[in-house]
Design a protein around this motif. Structure first.
Motif, PDB file in Angstrom:
ATOM      1  N   GLY A 152      15.931 -10.690   3.643  1.00 50.89           N
ATOM      2  CA  GLY A 152      17.299 -10.186   3.660  1.00 50.89           C
ATOM      3  C   GLY A 152      17.706  -9.867   5.080  1.00 50.89           C
ATOM      4  N   GLY A 153      18.881  -9.304   5.227  1.00 51.06           N
ATOM      5  CA  GLY A 153      19.385  -8.974   6.547  1.00 51.06           C
ATOM      6  C   GLY A 153      18.590  -7.882   7.233  1.00 51.06           C
ATOM      7  N   MET A 154      17.950  -7.041   6.458  1.00 54.53           N
ATOM      8  CA  MET A 154      17.193  -5.928   7.023  1.00 54.53           C
ATOM      9  C   MET A 154      15.730  -6.299   7.265  1.00 54.53           C
ATOM     10  SD  MET A 154      17.085  -2.122   5.474  1.00 54.53           S
ATOM     11  CE  MET A 154      15.959  -0.880   6.031  1.00 54.53           C
ATOM     12  N   GLY A 155      15.180  -7.169   6.452  1.00 54.68           N
ATOM     13  CA  GLY A 155      13.772  -7.502   6.593  1.00 54.68           C
ATOM     14  C   GLY A 155      13.289  -8.411   5.487  1.00 54.68           C
ATOM     15  N   ALA A 156      12.034  -8.216   5.106  1.00 47.86           N
ATOM     16  CA  ALA A 156      11.408  -9.064   4.098  1.00 47.86           C
ATOM     17  C   ALA A 156      10.602  -8.198   3.140  1.00 47.86           C
ATOM     18  CB  ALA A 156      10.497 -10.082   4.771  1.00 47.86           C
ATOM     19  N   VAL A 157      10.379  -8.740   1.939  1.00 45.51           N
ATOM     20  CA  VAL A 157       9.584  -8.057   0.931  1.00 45.51           C
ATOM     21  C   VAL A 157       8.457  -8.990   0.506  1.00 45.51           C
ATOM     22  CG1 VAL A 157       9.589  -6.959  -1.346  1.00 45.51           C
ATOM     23  CG2 VAL A 157      11.591  -6.748   0.137  1.00 45.51           C
ATOM     24  N   TYR A 158       7.259  -8.422   0.400  1.00 40.99           N
ATOM     25  CA  TYR A 158       6.065  -9.182   0.047  1.00 40.99           C
ATOM     26  C   TYR A 158       5.348  -8.525  -1.120  1.00 40.99           C
ATOM     27  CZ  TYR A 158       6.677 -11.207   4.676  1.00 40.99           C
ATOM     28  OH  TYR A 158       7.194 -11.844   5.779  1.00 40.99           O
ATOM     29  N   ARG A 159       4.656  -9.346  -1.909  1.00 40.08           N
ATOM     30  CA  ARG A 159       3.738  -8.822  -2.917  1.00 40.08           C
ATOM     31  C   ARG A 159       2.371  -8.762  -2.255  1.00 40.08           C
ATOM     32  NH1 ARG A 159       0.076 -10.806  -6.589  1.00 40.08           N
ATOM     33  NH2 ARG A 159       0.599 -12.951  -6.062  1.00 40.08           N
ATOM     34  N   ALA A 160       1.674  -7.640  -2.449  1.00 41.65           N
ATOM     35  CA  ALA A 160       0.356  -7.461  -1.848  1.00 41.65           C
ATOM     36  C   ALA A 160      -0.545  -6.738  -2.835  1.00 41.65           C
ATOM     37  CB  ALA A 160       0.479  -6.665  -0.548  1.00 41.65           C
ATOM     38  N   VAL A 161      -1.848  -6.735  -2.529  1.00 41.05           N
ATOM     39  CA  VAL A 161      -2.817  -5.997  -3.335  1.00 41.05           C
ATOM     40  C   VAL A 161      -3.604  -5.066  -2.411  1.00 41.05           C
ATOM     41  CG1 VAL A 161      -3.019  -7.756  -5.134  1.00 41.05           C
ATOM     42  CG2 VAL A 161      -4.579  -7.808  -3.168  1.00 41.05           C
ATOM     43  N   HIS A 162      -4.085  -3.985  -2.969  1.00 46.95           N
ATOM     44  CA  HIS A 162      -4.898  -3.039  -2.210  1.00 46.95           C
ATOM     45  C   HIS A 162      -6.229  -3.703  -1.868  1.00 46.95           C
ATOM     46  CE1 HIS A 162      -7.266   0.534  -1.253  1.00 46.95           C
ATOM     47  NE2 HIS A 162      -6.106   1.156  -1.050  1.00 46.95           N
ATOM     48  N   GLU A 163      -6.711  -3.490  -0.638  1.00 42.99           N
ATOM     49  CA  GLU A 163      -7.935  -4.142  -0.179  1.00 42.99           C
ATOM     50  C   GLU A 163      -9.160  -3.773  -1.011  1.00 42.99           C
ATOM     51  OE1 GLU A 163      -8.837  -2.939   3.853  1.00 42.99           O
ATOM     52  OE2 GLU A 163      -8.756  -0.821   3.347  1.00 42.99           O
ATOM     53  N   GLN A 164      -9.216  -2.567  -1.539  1.00 41.96           N
ATOM     54  CA  GLN A 164     -10.379  -2.139  -2.314  1.00 41.96           C
ATOM     55  C   GLN A 164     -10.145  -2.151  -3.813  1.00 41.96           C
ATOM     56  OE1 GLN A 164     -11.174   1.681  -0.518  1.00 41.96           O
ATOM     57  NE2 GLN A 164     -12.489   0.761   1.042  1.00 41.96           N
ATOM     58  N   VAL A 165      -8.886  -2.245  -4.223  1.00 38.66           N
ATOM     59  CA  VAL A 165      -8.550  -2.267  -5.645  1.00 38.66           C
ATOM     60  C   VAL A 165      -7.590  -3.445  -5.871  1.00 38.66           C
ATOM     61  CG1 VAL A 165      -7.690  -0.907  -7.599  1.00 38.66           C
ATOM     62  CG2 VAL A 165      -8.686   0.261  -5.624  1.00 38.66           C
ATOM     63  N   PRO A 166      -8.135  -4.674  -5.943  1.00 35.87           N
ATOM     64  CA  PRO A 166      -7.281  -5.862  -6.011  1.00 35.87           C
ATOM     65  C   PRO A 166      -6.324  -5.908  -7.206  1.00 35.87           C
ATOM     66  CG  PRO A 166      -9.556  -6.460  -5.558  1.00 35.87           C
ATOM     67  CD  PRO A 166      -9.546  -5.006  -5.867  1.00 35.87           C
ATOM     68  N   ASP A 167      -6.593  -5.123  -8.243  1.00 39.16           N
ATOM     69  CA  ASP A 167      -5.682  -5.091  -9.386  1.00 39.16           C
ATOM     70  C   ASP A 167      -4.457  -4.217  -9.120  1.00 39.16           C
ATOM     71  OD1 ASP A 167      -7.201  -6.809 -10.937  1.00 39.16           O
ATOM     72  OD2 ASP A 167      -8.389  -5.179 -11.797  1.00 39.16           O
ATOM     73  N   LEU A 168      -4.480  -3.479  -8.016  1.00 38.26           N
ATOM     74  CA  LEU A 168      -3.349  -2.622  -7.648  1.00 38.26           C
ATOM     75  C   LEU A 168      -2.354  -3.438  -6.819  1.00 38.26           C
ATOM     76  CD1 LEU A 168      -1.885   0.091  -7.489  1.00 38.26           C
ATOM     77  CD2 LEU A 168      -3.349   0.663  -5.541  1.00 38.26           C
ATOM     78  N   GLU A 197      18.969   1.055  14.353  1.00 38.13           N
ATOM     79  CA  GLU A 197      19.782   1.245  13.148  1.00 38.13           C
ATOM     80  C   GLU A 197      19.052   0.782  11.888  1.00 38.13           C
ATOM     81  OE1 GLU A 197      20.949  -2.689  14.985  1.00 38.13           O
ATOM     82  OE2 GLU A 197      20.761  -0.672  15.765  1.00 38.13           O
ATOM     83  N   LEU A 198      18.183  -0.236  12.011  1.00 35.83           N
ATOM     84  CA  LEU A 198      17.421  -0.681  10.844  1.00 35.83           C
ATOM     85  C   LEU A 198      16.325   0.321  10.484  1.00 35.83           C
ATOM     86  CD1 LEU A 198      17.079  -4.540  11.377  1.00 35.83           C
ATOM     87  CD2 LEU A 198      18.719  -3.281   9.980  1.00 35.83           C
TER      88      LEU A 198
END
Length: 134
Positions: free
Chosen positions: A26-42, A60-61
């Motif tokens: 978007g104009g402000m930035g980006a969104v990603y899906r990620a997982v916790h390094e120690q709890v991959p189901d999170l 301003e951002l």
């Protein structure tokens, strides 16, 4: 090798999270899906703001991101299922980011653009939003 610090790639680490995929820009930035390094189901969603062409953070951002965090923090004090909570705020390569729970499903933009959002569904979504803000 990622020469553009504004683009995060699957497998790249940001804080305690490992990027899985890009969810949108978007104009402000980006969104990603990620997982916790120690709890991959999170699974989490990470919103990171862009820098300018000189890789400088735009004040301003940053202010908008912090305003968003404050607003979400106030709204989540009531622990409402229709309001996302902020789990963490930090910097990655000098770029501010926030971590939120990841919600599976189609985005509102996808539903609208594919015409799967009938009038009845639109009214229901508006009711959910209003309920979360009440």
């Amino acid at each position: 090798m990622n020469d553009n610090p504004q683009v995060l790639w699957p497998g790249e680490q940001i804080g305690r999270y490992v990027i899985q995929e890009s969810l949108g820009q978007g104009g402000m930035g980006a969104v990603y899906r990620a997982v916790h390094e120690q709890v991959p189901d999170l699974e989490v969603a990470i919103k990171i703001i862009h820098t300018n062409e000189n890789y400088e953070i735009q004040k301003e951002l940053v202010e908008r991101l912090l305003e968003e965090c404050h607003a979400l923090a106030k709204l989540t004090k009531v622990n409402h299922p229709n309001v996302v909570s902020v789990q963490h705020v930090d910097l990655h390569k000098g770029m501010p980011y926030l971590v939120m729970p990841y919600a599976r499903g189609k985005s509102l933009d996808d539903l609208i653009s594919t015409e799967q959002m009938g009038a009845q569904n639109a009214v229901q979504v508006c009711a959910y939003v209003a309920d979360g803000l009440a």
